[in-house]
Design an enzyme around this catalytic site. Sequence first.
Site, PDB file in Angstrom:
ATOM      1  CD  GLU A   9      -2.094  -1.489   2.951  1.00  0.00           C
ATOM      2  OE1 GLU A   9      -2.064  -0.378   3.903  1.00  0.00           O
ATOM      3  OE2 GLU A   9      -2.387  -2.646   3.445  1.00  0.00           O
ATOM      4  NE  ARG A  53      -9.731   0.582   0.375  1.00  0.00           N
ATOM      5  CZ  ARG A  53      -9.297   0.430   1.458  1.00  0.00           C
ATOM      6  NH1 ARG A  53      -8.712  -0.527   2.124  1.00  0.00           N
ATOM      7  NH2 ARG A  53     -10.092   1.283   2.312  1.00  0.00           N
ATOM      8  CE1 TYR A  55      -6.336   2.276  -0.293  1.00  0.00           C
ATOM      9  CE2 TYR A  55      -6.582   3.332   1.728  1.00  0.00           C
ATOM     10  CZ  TYR A  55      -6.138   2.506   0.976  1.00  0.00           C
ATOM     11  OH  TYR A  55      -5.115   1.750   1.468  1.00  0.00           O
ATOM     12  CG  ASP A  57      -5.096   6.543   4.500  1.00  0.00           C
ATOM     13  OD1 ASP A  57      -6.187   6.451   5.309  1.00  0.00           O
ATOM     14  OD2 ASP A  57      -4.225   6.120   4.719  1.00  0.00           O
ATOM     15  CD  GLU A  63      -2.994   4.131   1.555  1.00  0.00           C
ATOM     16  OE1 GLU A  63      -3.208   4.963   2.287  1.00  0.00           O
ATOM     17  OE2 GLU A  63      -2.791   2.942   2.241  1.00  0.00           O
ATOM     18  CB  THR A  66      -0.478  -4.003  -4.985  1.00  0.00           C
ATOM     19  OG1 THR A  66      -0.160  -4.979  -4.135  1.00  0.00           O
ATOM     20  CG2 THR A  66       0.421  -2.903  -5.300  1.00  0.00           C
ATOM     21  CD1 TRP A 421      -9.111  -5.651   1.763  1.00  0.00           C
ATOM     22  CD2 TRP A 421      -8.194  -6.191  -0.278  1.00  0.00           C
ATOM     23  NE1 TRP A 421      -8.282  -4.569   1.260  1.00  0.00           N
ATOM     24  CE2 TRP A 421      -7.717  -4.695   0.320  1.00  0.00           C
ATOM     25  CE3 TRP A 421      -7.466  -6.670  -1.350  1.00  0.00           C
ATOM     26  CZ2 TRP A 421      -6.732  -4.114  -0.606  1.00  0.00           C
ATOM     27  CZ3 TRP A 421      -6.703  -5.940  -2.089  1.00  0.00           C
ATOM     28  CH2 TRP A 421      -6.065  -4.781  -1.751  1.00  0.00           C
TER      29      TRP A 421
END
Lengths: 496, 68
Positions: A9, A53, A55, A57, A63, A66, A421
């Site tokens: 991330e 993902r 987004y 943060d 952010e 993977t 997830w």
Amino acid sequence: MDRRVYGVETEFGLTHRPETGRGLPPDELARYLFRPVVDFGRSSNIFIPNGSRLYLDVGSHPEYATAECDDLIDLIASDRAGERVMHDLAMAAQERIHQDGFTGAVYVLKNNVDSAGNSYGSHENYLIPRTTHFRRLSGILLPFLVTRQIIAGAGRVVQEDDTYEAHFAFSQRADHMWEGISSATTRSRPIINTRDEPHADAASHRRLHVIVGDSNMSTTTSLLRYGSTDLVLRMIEAGVPIEDFELENPIAAIRAISHDISGQARVRTRTGEQVTAINIQREILRRVTRFVSERGAHHSHVDQILELWDRTLQAVETGEHQLIDQEIDWAIKKRLVEEVSHQRRLDLNHPRLQQIDMAYHDVHPDRGLYHLLVRRGRAATIVSGAQVTHAMTTPPPTRAALRGEFLSTARAYGAECTVDWVHHKLTDRPLEAIMVKDPFAAKDQRVEALLDKLGDRSSELQERSLEERSRQGATLALTDKYTRAPGTQVPEPPLI
Amino acid sequence: MPAQPQKQPHRHGEGDQPDSADAAAQVQGNPQATERAAELDSLLDEIDTVLEANAEEFVKGFVQKGGQ
């Protein structure tokens, strides 16, 4: 574990530089950046067709997390895909900012520090068996992670302050770590975070969350970073004894090591021994090498990882940093900083050198200095542009492939859905939501059956070509995989 | 382990730093060295064209909110 799920991330730094005056404030700039994300997924926190993902943060940091990868090259390509997505979004934001009557450029930096002392991270996730004894794991892993910066740090120009003269340090993140192990992230920044959200079957697995790493630009450094960590974990999981290097004060140690580029900083173990980062890394590498020679390599990059690991330690030991100045981020950056400093006769305190440090991490392919060095043959790379483009649209062959297919299919049928997830849910069929706990599962009959209820996919959906997709959307990663074949009807939603 | 890192001289520019300006002066006429020096000049010129001219403003302007 021979086969492991990895993820990374990355939080990016974001800034707007107008021609004159102050740039847009972070919140507003982040909204500009994420407008295509919201347009695509109606939220600023979404999973995208490649399974990753995207987004905003804490603190308006964009952010990218993977998708689950079970191969190191897939992982690195997916991480690079995140950089490309951010660059595309930055270009789109810049255009809209201009349309709205402002001037200037938008910068996205994949680094870990700003000029005011704020830090943002690059968090690694490793799936580990629940049976691994956590106390034993952390006892070995902490000293490894504290010293890993000498082989995988991103390098940093540190300006003069009350403590130090201006100098070049191994790590971006080392000064921003406050605890060895804890469950907090923003508050105390531990090296290993114990927050136990496996996103998998909690009876068999846990997710090791490592937040100490620097964001790497170099793909060869990334390979060494993830590859060495996986090898150490593999050895711990196999129960192989490793010499005790537990440190008396890991946080003081991580800083002392970062700020001495000679690698000679001495740190104390709990048994009172004075050791250097090189001592610790050498001993771990020796054990890992023996482990691999006894049990065999578990993937095709092991030899390359061991060779680069050894050569990097040699470079630090001898001070011959040119041995690795095309492959290891801190050494690539250090060479450039020294050349600019020397040729332009600039003191290391000069802001130009800090700017060069930051610009090394600029994700812009023309403006970013890491990319410029690659073009000039001064930095090696192991992931091609085509692999990165592929990773922008295509999930790796893990559970991410299910998520990607689920999302893409539901979107093509105009069926509202939510995924995370583990979960896959069609909004109109809430009772048929599916949990996939196995992160390795690239196929699942239940998911297939649920998607079949949307229609006859083989005749009704057409996959769009890369050319078609690249003409649409702010970024390739935010385009739809399928289009409806001509003449097909949208099915009626079921009665609930 | 030192309790608090001390302010200590980091001797940059000695030993590990390539001394390219001096080297170039000494080996004038060496085609390889001349080529290397030209490459470095061209790299640094390119960097000057891509970086914002006012380094100090750029650095000071790059302030984020804290993340994780």
